[in-house]
Design a protein around this motif. Structure first.
Motif, PDB file in Angstrom:
ATOM      1  N   PRO A   1     -46.735  15.202  22.367  1.00 48.11           N
ATOM      2  CA  PRO A   1     -45.409  15.051  21.743  1.00 48.11           C
ATOM      3  C   PRO A   1     -44.735  16.383  21.468  1.00 48.11           C
ATOM      4  CG  PRO A   1     -47.154  14.457  20.199  1.00 48.11           C
ATOM      5  CD  PRO A   1     -47.792  14.600  21.535  1.00 48.11           C
ATOM      6  N   LYS A   2     -45.525  17.421  21.133  1.00 45.89           N
ATOM      7  CA  LYS A   2     -44.923  18.734  20.907  1.00 45.89           C
ATOM      8  C   LYS A   2     -44.317  19.282  22.199  1.00 45.89           C
ATOM      9  CE  LYS A   2     -46.875  21.789  18.280  1.00 45.89           C
ATOM     10  NZ  LYS A   2     -47.873  22.703  17.665  1.00 45.89           N
ATOM     11  N   PHE A   3     -45.001  19.056  23.334  1.00 47.33           N
ATOM     12  CA  PHE A   3     -44.478  19.540  24.601  1.00 47.33           C
ATOM     13  C   PHE A   3     -43.211  18.787  24.986  1.00 47.33           C
ATOM     14  CE2 PHE A   3     -44.275  19.361  29.260  1.00 47.33           C
ATOM     15  CZ  PHE A   3     -44.164  20.720  29.536  1.00 47.33           C
ATOM     16  N   ILE A   4     -43.196  17.461  24.745  1.00 46.20           N
ATOM     17  CA  ILE A   4     -42.000  16.677  25.054  1.00 46.20           C
ATOM     18  C   ILE A   4     -40.822  17.154  24.212  1.00 46.20           C
ATOM     19  CG2 ILE A   4     -40.980  14.365  24.870  1.00 46.20           C
ATOM     20  CD1 ILE A   4     -43.728  13.238  25.622  1.00 46.20           C
ATOM     21  N   ARG A   5     -41.086  17.414  22.944  1.00 48.91           N
ATOM     22  CA  ARG A   5     -40.019  17.932  22.074  1.00 48.91           C
ATOM     23  C   ARG A   5     -39.565  19.309  22.550  1.00 48.91           C
ATOM     24  NH1 ARG A   5     -40.004  20.843  16.939  1.00 48.91           N
ATOM     25  NH2 ARG A   5     -38.112  20.332  15.790  1.00 48.91           N
ATOM     26  N   PHE A   6     -40.517  20.125  22.987  1.00 44.49           N
ATOM     27  CA  PHE A   6     -40.196  21.462  23.486  1.00 44.49           C
ATOM     28  C   PHE A   6     -39.271  21.375  24.698  1.00 44.49           C
ATOM     29  CE2 PHE A   6     -41.274  24.926  26.447  1.00 44.49           C
ATOM     30  CZ  PHE A   6     -40.919  26.017  25.671  1.00 44.49           C
ATOM     31  N   VAL A   7     -39.551  20.459  25.611  1.00 47.85           N
ATOM     32  CA  VAL A   7     -38.723  20.298  26.808  1.00 47.85           C
ATOM     33  C   VAL A   7     -37.320  19.835  26.438  1.00 47.85           C
ATOM     34  CG1 VAL A   7     -38.427  18.982  28.948  1.00 47.85           C
ATOM     35  CG2 VAL A   7     -40.687  19.867  28.318  1.00 47.85           C
ATOM     36  N   VAL A   8     -37.248  18.841  25.542  1.00 46.63           N
ATOM     37  CA  VAL A   8     -35.937  18.332  25.134  1.00 46.63           C
ATOM     38  C   VAL A   8     -35.158  19.421  24.392  1.00 46.63           C
ATOM     39  CG1 VAL A   8     -34.719  16.597  23.770  1.00 46.63           C
ATOM     40  CG2 VAL A   8     -36.772  15.970  25.045  1.00 46.63           C
ATOM     41  N   MET A   9     -35.850  20.199  23.549  1.00 44.48           N
ATOM     42  CA  MET A   9     -35.188  21.308  22.859  1.00 44.48           C
ATOM     43  C   MET A   9     -34.599  22.293  23.853  1.00 44.48           C
ATOM     44  SD  MET A   9     -37.706  22.199  19.632  1.00 44.48           S
ATOM     45  CE  MET A   9     -36.730  23.599  19.110  1.00 44.48           C
ATOM     46  N   GLY A  10     -35.338  22.558  24.934  1.00 49.51           N
ATOM     47  CA  GLY A  10     -34.824  23.465  25.955  1.00 49.51           C
ATOM     48  C   GLY A  10     -33.549  22.954  26.593  1.00 49.51           C
ATOM     49  N   ILE A  11     -33.410  21.628  26.665  1.00 49.41           N
ATOM     50  CA  ILE A  11     -32.216  21.034  27.269  1.00 49.41           C
ATOM     51  C   ILE A  11     -31.029  21.059  26.314  1.00 49.41           C
ATOM     52  CG2 ILE A  11     -31.241  18.887  28.201  1.00 49.41           C
ATOM     53  CD1 ILE A  11     -34.088  18.200  29.164  1.00 49.41           C
ATOM     54  N   VAL A  12     -31.265  20.731  25.034  1.00 49.98           N
ATOM     55  CA  VAL A  12     -30.142  20.520  24.108  1.00 49.98           C
ATOM     56  C   VAL A  12     -29.782  21.736  23.266  1.00 49.98           C
ATOM     57  CG1 VAL A  12     -30.709  18.069  23.965  1.00 49.98           C
ATOM     58  CG2 VAL A  12     -31.567  19.629  22.212  1.00 49.98           C
ATOM     59  N   MET A  13     -30.732  22.660  23.061  1.00 46.60           N
ATOM     60  CA  MET A  13     -30.469  23.738  22.112  1.00 46.60           C
ATOM     61  C   MET A  13     -29.468  24.769  22.618  1.00 46.60           C
ATOM     62  SD  MET A  13     -31.771  23.029  19.316  1.00 46.60           S
ATOM     63  CE  MET A  13     -32.994  21.956  18.586  1.00 46.60           C
TER      64      MET A  13
END
Length: 273
Positions: free
Chosen positions: A149-161
């Motif tokens: 879950p941390k990696f999935i959040r990391f990927v999504v953060m890379g997209i939206v941040m």
């Protein structure tokens, strides 16, 4: 014709969001009025400050947090100062007076409604990363601190941040230095302001364990968003304001004669005794 209708609908919805953005932010933080019998000195202090700054008295709201946070949202008609319980416990009355005065400077600048709308839009975008984390956990990928879950959040953060930070950087009005300078000049006691900001900074640095939406960083007097691990590296995009050392030097360089002149004027006006 359908295209024109869609444009009109989007325009109307955008206008409604703009006018209601402060209401959404207040609900976001679970704000409430200061309970009767608690922190009763806040309202007389605010009355005095509003006389000094010649601004309409804002509404004050309390939210529960162990992090010392204060910020202002609102529209051209009404402003809301939001303060955490931790900040009210942490600072003495003279320090509180300074940080509240600083919020009134930002109100007087006239950019509160713009910053509030930016916080709503950027905050919604930034929330997608947290949503992705919870969806991963609910889908059976483990606990919050597990790698998946941390990696999935990391990927999504890379997209939206990146777009989120660009919205904050381009759309908001960062008046950090100007608010510090004007507060020191008008209130006439820059040492108290510096001391209050240092206490907030140190408390956040040592004790802040809560998550704050990075899309709201431009609202806060002090930035509580921290990079705690590699998975939070995207949050460094929101470190947009001067660091505490630069801010303290700026305040220290405020002309002492100017501060004295402002203080004398307050005394002569009968605002300060």
């Amino acid at each position: 014709m359908p295209g024109v209708l869609s444009f009109i609908i989007v325009l109307i919805l955008s206008r409604v969001m703009y006018l209601s953005s402060s209401r959404f932010i207040l609900k976001w933080y679970g704000c409430q009025d200061i309970p009767s019998g608690e922190f009763e000195y806040v309202y007389p202090m605010l009355d005095s400050l509003c006389s000094i700054f010649s601004v309409k008295k804002p509404e004050v709201h309390l939210f529960e947090s162990s992090v010392p946070i204060i910020f202002t949202v609102g529209s051209k008609k009404v402003s809301h100062i939001v303060v955490s319980r931790r900040l009210l416990h942490l600072l003495e009355e003279d320090g509180l007076e300074m940080v509240f005065a600083r919020e009134l400077v930002r109100i007087k600048e006239g950019n509160v409604s713009q910053n509030t709308f930016v916080a709503l839009i950027a905050g919604i975008i930034a929330s997608f990363s947290t949503t992705a984390l919870w969806m991963a956990m609910l889908s059976g990928f483990g606990q919050e601190e597990d790698p998946a879950p941390k990696f999935i959040r990391f990927v999504v953060m890379g997209i939206v941040m990146l777009p989120c930070s660009l919205i904050v950087y381009i759309g908001s009005s960062d008046s950090t230095s100007n608010a510090d300078i004007e507060t020191a000049k008008i209130m006439g006691n820059k040492s108290v302001l510096s001391s209050a900001l240092k206490r907030l900074h140190n408390d956040i640095l040592l004790n802040s364990m809560e998550y704050f939406n990075p899309g709201h960083v431009h609202l806060y007097a002090m930035n509580p968003v921290k990079v705690n691990s590699f998975f939070d590296i995207h949050l460094s995009l929101f470190d947009m304001r001067p660091d505490i050392s630069t801010r303290l030097r700026t305040i220290a360089n405020v002309d002492a004669d100017d501060c004295q002149e402002k203080t004398i004027k307050k005394v002569l006006d009968g605002v300060e005794v």
